[in-house]
Design an enzyme around this catalytic site. Sequence first.
Site: not given
Length: 280
Positions: A53, A263
């Site tokens: 990322k 999450r």
Amino acid sequence: MPELPEVETTRRKIEPLLRGKTIERIVHDAPHRYRNTERAHGRQVRGLTRRGKYLLLHLAAADAAEDEPHDLELIVHLGMTGGFRLEEGPHTRVTFELGSGEKLYFNDPRRFGKVVAVAPGDYASMPTLAAMGPEPLSDDFTEAEFVALAARCGPVKPWLLSQKPVSGVGNIYADESLWHARLHPAQTRLNADEAGRLYRAIREVMAAAVDKGGSSLGNGVGNYRQHDGEGGGFQHSHHVYGRAGQPCDRCGTPIEKIVLGQRGTHFCPVCQPLRTDRSA
């Protein structure tokens, strides 16, 4: 948070704007978050690469020969809401002033993004980057190695999000890959068949998401858009992410959402049953 497909699309979009240009100055409002950026002043952008990322700008002295290797890297992590724009806005945090007179703005409403100048390969200050696994679309990501690692993994979704077995897979693409592989997000210790299915699903999902420019999840200021305002298109191919309560595209059962590893996690309870060790 922008994941590999969004960051790769960003790289492809902004590289033509930066390659060959000299960075005259980088202006920002938070030296603890945007570190050592003055080292980039006066240097030429040789190219942009991506690792997981992270964006990596390869910089060299403006008068360096073309065949000389770059001697500085500017690492950009988009954080939760970061992205580049051609015009300054209320959430502009970093301004790249180029020798051509052009400017490129890094906007980040939630302020989780980072820009750090380092010597090439010196990622000690960014341990996630230093320790991440292979690129999912590269030859380094092999099924045999993935199967071996997955045989002793904990809950599979948090394991994927750690970036250690494979890089660039975040919340969206973990959920989607697990749906394609018919695996429960909390499944542990995958057998060879399960791990092989997941390996192939990751490669297929990531390739399709890159091809469609990533996923844009809304029109808010923090939602993913490119510098020209263009959004991604893969959100129209989501089977589970963001679809809690909607029917599964495969069996019609309502998609469930749970919290796993802090999450939000989406899955089909019928297509993705949690296997017990006795059924391994």
